[in-house]
Design an enzyme around this catalytic site. Structure first.
Site, short mmCIF file in Angstrom:
data_model
loop_
_atom_site.label_atom_id
_atom_site.label_comp_id
_atom_site.label_asym_id
_atom_site.label_seq_id
_atom_site.Cartn_x
_atom_site.Cartn_y
_atom_site.Cartn_z
N ASP A 40 0.85 -1.19 0.00
CA ASP A 40 0.00 0.00 0.00
C ASP A 40 0.89 1.25 0.00
O ASP A 40 1.89 1.32 0.71
CB ASP A 40 -0.90 -0.01 1.25
CG ASP A 40 -2.05 0.98 1.13
OD1 ASP A 40 -3.20 0.53 1.04
OD2 ASP A 40 -1.79 2.20 1.13
N ILE A 41 0.49 2.25 -0.77
CA ILE A 41 1.29 3.47 -0.90
C ILE A 41 1.26 4.28 0.40
O ILE A 41 2.18 5.07 0.66
CB ILE A 41 0.78 4.31 -2.09
CG1 ILE A 41 1.85 5.25 -2.61
CG2 ILE A 41 -0.48 5.08 -1.74
CD1 ILE A 41 1.54 5.86 -3.97
N ASN A 62 -13.01 -3.30 2.20
CA ASN A 62 -14.04 -2.26 2.30
C ASN A 62 -14.89 -2.31 1.04
O ASN A 62 -14.39 -2.59 -0.05
CB ASN A 62 -13.38 -0.88 2.42
CG ASN A 62 -12.49 -0.78 3.64
OD1 ASN A 62 -12.87 -1.18 4.73
ND2 ASN A 62 -11.28 -0.25 3.47
N GLU A 108 -12.28 3.31 -1.12
CA GLU A 108 -11.69 4.43 -1.90
C GLU A 108 -11.48 4.03 -3.35
O GLU A 108 -11.76 4.81 -4.26
CB GLU A 108 -10.35 4.80 -1.24
CG GLU A 108 -9.57 5.89 -1.91
CD GLU A 108 -8.16 6.00 -1.31
OE1 GLU A 108 -7.25 6.36 -2.07
OE2 GLU A 108 -7.98 5.71 -0.11
N VAL A 109 -10.98 2.83 -3.56
CA VAL A 109 -10.65 2.39 -4.93
C VAL A 109 -11.66 1.32 -5.35
O VAL A 109 -11.74 0.25 -4.72
CB VAL A 109 -9.21 1.82 -4.99
CG1 VAL A 109 -8.90 1.35 -6.41
CG2 VAL A 109 -8.20 2.88 -4.53
N HIS A 123 -10.13 -5.43 -3.50
CA HIS A 123 -8.80 -5.69 -2.93
C HIS A 123 -8.95 -6.07 -1.48
O HIS A 123 -9.85 -5.61 -0.78
CB HIS A 123 -7.88 -4.48 -3.07
CG HIS A 123 -8.46 -3.19 -2.57
ND1 HIS A 123 -9.40 -2.48 -3.28
CD2 HIS A 123 -8.27 -2.50 -1.42
CE1 HIS A 123 -9.75 -1.40 -2.60
NE2 HIS A 123 -9.08 -1.40 -1.46
N HIS A 131 -6.93 -6.00 2.08
CA HIS A 131 -5.81 -5.43 2.82
C HIS A 131 -5.27 -6.50 3.77
O HIS A 131 -6.05 -7.06 4.56
CB HIS A 131 -6.25 -4.24 3.69
CG HIS A 131 -6.84 -3.09 2.96
ND1 HIS A 131 -6.18 -1.88 2.82
CD2 HIS A 131 -8.03 -2.92 2.34
CE1 HIS A 131 -6.96 -1.01 2.17
NE2 HIS A 131 -8.09 -1.62 1.87
P1 5GP Z 1 -9.86 1.21 0.20
O1 5GP Z 1 -10.19 2.42 0.99
O2 5GP Z 1 -10.41 1.29 -1.21
O3 5GP Z 1 -10.20 -0.07 0.90
O4 5GP Z 1 -8.28 1.16 0.10
C1 5GP Z 1 -7.55 1.73 -0.94
C2 5GP Z 1 -6.09 1.66 -0.56
O5 5GP Z 1 -5.32 1.88 -1.73
C3 5GP Z 1 -5.65 2.71 0.47
O6 5GP Z 1 -5.09 2.04 1.59
C4 5GP Z 1 -4.61 3.54 -0.29
O7 5GP Z 1 -3.54 3.95 0.52
C5 5GP Z 1 -4.18 2.62 -1.40
N1 5GP Z 1 -3.76 3.30 -2.62
C6 5GP Z 1 -4.40 4.30 -3.26
N2 5GP Z 1 -3.74 4.66 -4.37
C7 5GP Z 1 -2.66 3.84 -4.45
C8 5GP Z 1 -1.59 3.73 -5.39
O8 5GP Z 1 -1.49 4.44 -6.38
N3 5GP Z 1 -0.66 2.77 -5.13
C9 5GP Z 1 -0.73 1.94 -4.04
N4 5GP Z 1 0.24 1.05 -3.90
N5 5GP Z 1 -1.72 2.03 -3.14
C10 5GP Z 1 -2.68 2.97 -3.34
#
Ligand code: 5GP
Length: 125
Positions: free
Chosen positions: A35-36, A96, A104-105, A109, A111
């Site tokens: 994760d970034i 999520n 968010e994405v 995925h 985690h």
């Molecule tokens: P969500 O909130 O969708 O469950 O988690 C999205 C995750 O993707 C977050 O933890 C965020 O830090 C990670 N993320 C967002 N953009 C990028 C990216 O460009 N590269 C990587 N490696 N992680 C990302």
């Protein structure tokens, strides 16, 4: 209602190689990368390569090959990161979905988070 997949989401772009990632492991159907913005010393995202929006979309519609590959790869990530409880100190696997899940994405995925004590999962609303 059917899911609509946005092919411009950031993980779709990572999967197409348009954006770099720190890969942990890649298989035919799955990519796992760091994760970034890690929330703990270990924070790896396990991502199916297919166009699935969230957990129930993937679990309901992916092929058995994709589903098995995804979970076997996630297990390998736990071993590679030394967080599996048989040899390490444990981890949390979280996904999520949608607005209430604060996703968010919009590409499914998982985690894998560990490397420190994570506390209880949820506070009371
Ligand atoms: P969500 O909130 O969708 O469950 O988690 C999205 C995750 O993707 C977050 O933890 C965020 O830090 C990670 N993320 C967002 N953009 C990028 C990216 O460009 N590269 C990587 N490696 N992680 C990302």
């Amino acid at each position: 209602m059917a899911y609509t997949y946005d092919p411009q989401n950031i993980f779709a772009r990572i999967l197409r190689g348009e954006i770099p990632n720190k890969t942990v492991i890649e298989t035919e159907h799955t990519l796992a990368f760091h994760d970034i913005n890690p929330g703990a010393p270990v924070h790896v995202l396990v991502v199916p390569k297919g166009a699935y929006v969230c957990f129930d979309h993937f679990a309901g519609q992916a092929s058995e090959l994709e589903i098995v590959d995804f979970h076997r790869t996630a297990a390998k990530v736990c071993a590679m990161m030394d967080v599996a409880p048989d040899a390490g100190d444990g981890y949390r696997a979280i996904t999520n979905a949608g607005e209430n899940g604060v996703q968010e994405v919009p590409h499914y995925h998982l985690h894998i988070i560990g490397g420190r004590h994570l506390g209880r999962m949820l506070g009371k609303a």
